[in-house]
Write a protein that holds these residues in place. Structure first.
Motif, PDB file in Angstrom:
ATOM      1  N   HIS A 201       0.856  -1.187   0.000  1.00  0.00           N
ATOM      2  CA  HIS A 201       0.000   0.000   0.000  1.00  0.00           C
ATOM      3  C   HIS A 201       0.894   1.239   0.000  1.00  0.00           C
ATOM      4  N   GLN A 202       0.690   2.128  -0.974  1.00  0.00           N
ATOM      5  CA  GLN A 202       1.429   3.388  -1.043  1.00  0.00           C
ATOM      6  C   GLN A 202       0.425   4.531  -1.038  1.00  0.00           C
ATOM      7  N   LEU A 203       0.483   5.351  -0.001  1.00  0.00           N
ATOM      8  CA  LEU A 203      -0.527   6.392   0.174  1.00  0.00           C
ATOM      9  C   LEU A 203      -0.582   7.345  -1.018  1.00  0.00           C
ATOM     10  N   SER A 204       0.558   7.731  -1.557  1.00  0.00           N
ATOM     11  CA  SER A 204       0.584   8.695  -2.657  1.00  0.00           C
ATOM     12  C   SER A 204      -0.107   8.174  -3.912  1.00  0.00           C
ATOM     13  N   LYS A 205      -0.322   6.869  -4.005  1.00  0.00           N
ATOM     14  CA  LYS A 205      -1.026   6.303  -5.147  1.00  0.00           C
ATOM     15  C   LYS A 205      -2.523   6.141  -4.883  1.00  0.00           C
ATOM     16  N   LEU A 206      -2.975   6.634  -3.729  1.00  0.00           N
ATOM     17  CA  LEU A 206      -4.392   6.510  -3.355  1.00  0.00           C
ATOM     18  C   LEU A 206      -5.074   7.878  -3.273  1.00  0.00           C
ATOM     19  N   LYS A 207      -4.553   8.856  -4.018  1.00  0.00           N
ATOM     20  CA  LYS A 207      -5.065  10.231  -3.907  1.00  0.00           C
ATOM     21  C   LYS A 207      -6.505  10.378  -4.368  1.00  0.00           C
ATOM     22  N   ASN A 208      -6.975   9.483  -5.203  1.00  0.00           N
ATOM     23  CA  ASN A 208      -8.365   9.541  -5.643  1.00  0.00           C
ATOM     24  C   ASN A 208      -9.294   8.745  -4.734  1.00  0.00           C
ATOM     25  N   LYS A 209      -8.738   8.231  -3.658  1.00  0.00           N
ATOM     26  CA  LYS A 209      -9.508   7.421  -2.715  1.00  0.00           C
ATOM     27  C   LYS A 209      -9.614   8.113  -1.358  1.00  0.00           C
ATOM     28  N   THR A 210     -10.679   7.787  -0.640  1.00  0.00           N
ATOM     29  CA  THR A 210     -10.721   8.127   0.782  1.00  0.00           C
ATOM     30  C   THR A 210     -10.004   7.008   1.522  1.00  0.00           C
ATOM     31  N   VAL A 211      -9.082   7.393   2.394  1.00  0.00           N
ATOM     32  CA  VAL A 211      -8.283   6.413   3.137  1.00  0.00           C
ATOM     33  C   VAL A 211      -8.507   6.639   4.630  1.00  0.00           C
ATOM     34  N   VAL A 212      -8.761   5.573   5.355  1.00  0.00           N
ATOM     35  CA  VAL A 212      -8.944   5.640   6.806  1.00  0.00           C
ATOM     36  C   VAL A 212      -7.825   4.851   7.468  1.00  0.00           C
ATOM     37  N   LEU A 213      -7.097   5.498   8.355  1.00  0.00           N
ATOM     38  CA  LEU A 213      -6.007   4.855   9.083  1.00  0.00           C
ATOM     39  C   LEU A 213      -6.411   4.626  10.528  1.00  0.00           C
ATOM     40  N   ASN A 214      -5.970   3.511  11.061  1.00  0.00           N
ATOM     41  CA  ASN A 214      -6.212   3.191  12.474  1.00  0.00           C
ATOM     42  C   ASN A 214      -4.880   2.794  13.093  1.00  0.00           C
ATOM     43  N   PHE A 215      -4.495   3.484  14.165  1.00  0.00           N
ATOM     44  CA  PHE A 215      -3.271   3.149  14.907  1.00  0.00           C
ATOM     45  C   PHE A 215      -3.690   2.446  16.193  1.00  0.00           C
ATOM     46  N   TRP A 216      -3.173   1.230  16.428  1.00  0.00           N
ATOM     47  CA  TRP A 216      -3.665   0.406  17.520  1.00  0.00           C
ATOM     48  C   TRP A 216      -2.612  -0.627  17.915  1.00  0.00           C
ATOM     49  N   PHE A 217      -2.915  -1.426  18.946  1.00  0.00           N
ATOM     50  CA  PHE A 217      -2.098  -2.587  19.298  1.00  0.00           C
ATOM     51  C   PHE A 217      -2.974  -3.588  20.032  1.00  0.00           C
ATOM     52  N   THR A 218      -2.574  -4.841  20.047  1.00  0.00           N
ATOM     53  CA  THR A 218      -3.465  -5.915  20.497  1.00  0.00           C
ATOM     54  C   THR A 218      -3.788  -5.888  21.986  1.00  0.00           C
ATOM     55  N   ASN A 219      -2.926  -5.289  22.810  1.00  0.00           N
ATOM     56  CA  ASN A 219      -3.198  -5.216  24.251  1.00  0.00           C
ATOM     57  C   ASN A 219      -3.946  -3.952  24.650  1.00  0.00           C
ATOM     58  N   CYS A 220      -4.365  -3.159  23.671  1.00  0.00           N
ATOM     59  CA  CYS A 220      -5.138  -1.937  23.929  1.00  0.00           C
ATOM     60  C   CYS A 220      -6.617  -2.307  23.988  1.00  0.00           C
ATOM     61  N   LEU A 221      -7.208  -2.285  25.178  1.00  0.00           N
ATOM     62  CA  LEU A 221      -8.598  -2.725  25.337  1.00  0.00           C
ATOM     63  C   LEU A 221      -9.584  -1.903  24.508  1.00  0.00           C
ATOM     64  N   PRO A 222      -9.488  -0.554  24.508  1.00  0.00           N
ATOM     65  CA  PRO A 222     -10.408   0.213  23.656  1.00  0.00           C
ATOM     66  C   PRO A 222     -10.226  -0.106  22.176  1.00  0.00           C
ATOM     67  N   CYS A 223      -8.979  -0.389  21.771  1.00  0.00           N
ATOM     68  CA  CYS A 223      -8.705  -0.737  20.369  1.00  0.00           C
ATOM     69  C   CYS A 223      -9.432  -2.020  19.981  1.00  0.00           C
ATOM     70  N   VAL A 224      -9.323  -3.027  20.830  1.00  0.00           N
ATOM     71  CA  VAL A 224      -9.940  -4.324  20.541  1.00  0.00           C
ATOM     72  C   VAL A 224     -11.464  -4.219  20.605  1.00  0.00           C
ATOM     73  N   LYS A 225     -11.953  -3.442  21.552  1.00  0.00           N
ATOM     74  CA  LYS A 225     -13.398  -3.313  21.735  1.00  0.00           C
ATOM     75  C   LYS A 225     -14.079  -2.739  20.502  1.00  0.00           C
ATOM     76  N   GLU A 226     -13.413  -1.831  19.792  1.00  0.00           N
ATOM     77  CA  GLU A 226     -14.054  -1.173  18.666  1.00  0.00           C
ATOM     78  C   GLU A 226     -13.923  -1.948  17.348  1.00  0.00           C
ATOM     79  N   ILE A 227     -13.193  -3.040  17.324  1.00  0.00           N
ATOM     80  CA  ILE A 227     -12.984  -3.788  16.081  1.00  0.00           C
ATOM     81  C   ILE A 227     -14.297  -4.210  15.415  1.00  0.00           C
TER      82      ILE A 227
END
Length: 236
Positions: free
Chosen positions: A123-149
């Protein structure tokens, strides 16, 4: 021993949800997030009474935290306290900075990246300029992160034209074990701490909505992620 403020602060980080389009004064909202009532007494480190504006301006310098006086589960008084080694070690200044930047957020160019997800897709962000891109920063031991999956999976299903990428700080082997038990429909990128640093992530989960290479929304989210992200995706 951790100060009361540090404990309170990290409890708050697990439950707040902010957007770049939030109405009202950013400084007032910061106090609301920290659950400091408008009627509470605010003091400097010497005990002198401050106005709300003076108190908030001090927090904005990132040089102070505060000790609360709590009665009947309500904060009745807050006193400024200089940021010390313990708070710095727990990255409290960075966390407060994240809140401030999110509340005062203005659209800005997204940092480009080229990554390979856990399934081997590049995945290269600069090649997705015609797209809406959603990024999620998380980790597996983060309870709020896992809860929202589950909500995030519903979001992916509802938006087939949007590119969803999740940057996990976990290494690939740990992530694969986690994904074996938890379905996550995003493109999952393992071992993404370097990208998290480039995007100045200090609170998890953090979401970005990118349109035409511009970050239009930043969310520090733990609840109602689907609704908030969907609203951001739909905005023109």
């Amino acid at each position: 021993m951790k100060s009361k403020f540090i404990i309170l602060y990290f409890l708050l980080l697990g439950s707040i949800g902010l957007s770049a389009q939030q109405e009202g004064s950013a400084k007032k909202t910061l106090l609301d997030l920290l659950q400091i009532p408008a009627e509470s007494i605010k003091k400097d480190q010497k005990g002198n009474v401050l106005t709300t504006a003076q108190f908030t301006d001090s927090l904005y310098t990132l040089k102070y935290i505060f000790d609360p006086v709590i009665k009947n589960d309500q904060i009745t008084e807050v006193k400024l306290k200089p940021m010390g080694p313990e708070e710095i070690a727990y990255k409290v200044p960075e966390g407060i900075q994240q809140l401030i930047e999110t509340l005062d957020y203005k659209p800005r160019p997204a940092i480009d990246f080229t990554v390979t997800d856990i399934k081997g897709k590049k995945h290269q962000l600069s090649k997705l300029k015609n797209k809406t891109v959603v990024l999620n920063f998380w980790f597996t031991n983060c309870l709020p992160c896992v809860k929202e999956i589950p909500e995030l999976n519903e979001l992916v299903k509802a938006n087939p034209d949007v590119v969803f990428i999740a940057f996990a700080t976990d290494k690939a082997d740990k992530l694969k074990k986690f994904l074996g038990k938890h379905q996550f429909s995003y493109h999952i990128v393992p071992n993404a701490l370097d990208i998290s640093k480039k995007y100045n992530i200090a609170a998890y989960p953090t979401h970005f909505v990118i349109k035409n290479g511009i970050i239009t929304h930043k969310l520090i989210d733990g609840e109602n992620s689907k609704q908030k992200l969907q609203k951001a995706i739909n905005e023109k």
